[in-house]
Design an enzyme around this catalytic site. Sequence first.
Site, short mmCIF file in Angstrom:
data_model
loop_
_atom_site.label_atom_id
_atom_site.label_comp_id
_atom_site.label_asym_id
_atom_site.label_seq_id
_atom_site.Cartn_x
_atom_site.Cartn_y
_atom_site.Cartn_z
CB CYS A 131 -3.09 1.72 5.98
SG CYS A 131 -2.28 0.86 4.69
CG HIS A 184 -2.06 -0.75 1.15
ND1 HIS A 184 -2.99 -1.10 2.14
CD2 HIS A 184 -2.19 -1.80 1.04
CE1 HIS A 184 -3.66 -2.16 2.12
NE2 HIS A 184 -3.10 -3.07 1.68
CB CYS A 222 -6.39 -0.82 4.95
SG CYS A 222 -4.87 -1.00 5.21
CD GLU A 274 -2.32 4.35 3.03
OE1 GLU A 274 -1.90 3.30 1.93
OE2 GLU A 274 -3.25 4.19 3.54
#
Length: 161
Positions: A92, A59, A89, A61
């Site tokens: 993260c 991801h 999410c 992040e």
Amino acid sequence: MIRSTLQDHLWFMNIALEEAELAYKAGEVPVGAVLVSPDGTIISKQYNLKESHFNPTAHAELLCLSEAGKKNQSWRLTDCSLYVTLEPCPMCLSAMVQARIKQCFFGAYDSKGGALSLGFYHHQDKRFNHQLSVIGGLKHFECSRLLSQFFRERRKNYQLK
């Protein structure tokens, strides 16, 4: 530490949107992230790479936090701010707590995968040794539009087997 203004936040979110557009062009879900130091310097900027890296944890992040940790030679990113185009999410958001960032600003809400939308408030949980501020809806329309366009095109090109 610099004083943050709405203009500053919008500027950093625009950079996150540029990262999201790079993801879009690469065939990745268009999510971009930018990590900013307390003095306003961009430490890292990344976009989703789940598809090309065959990695469910790639991801934007997490990639941003990882790159910043390597640059700073520390996983502690105390007082840094993260700008991301989509609501983080749970994975993260938990990583942000672990990294000790000060605040997260996100654009589009994610009712199916966003930590806050799903009721996970790791960032406020006093049982953890760190809490952070999370503010959503920054440039929501622009972030949502890019994601909607991406998935609309994906559905249009989808072939049943």
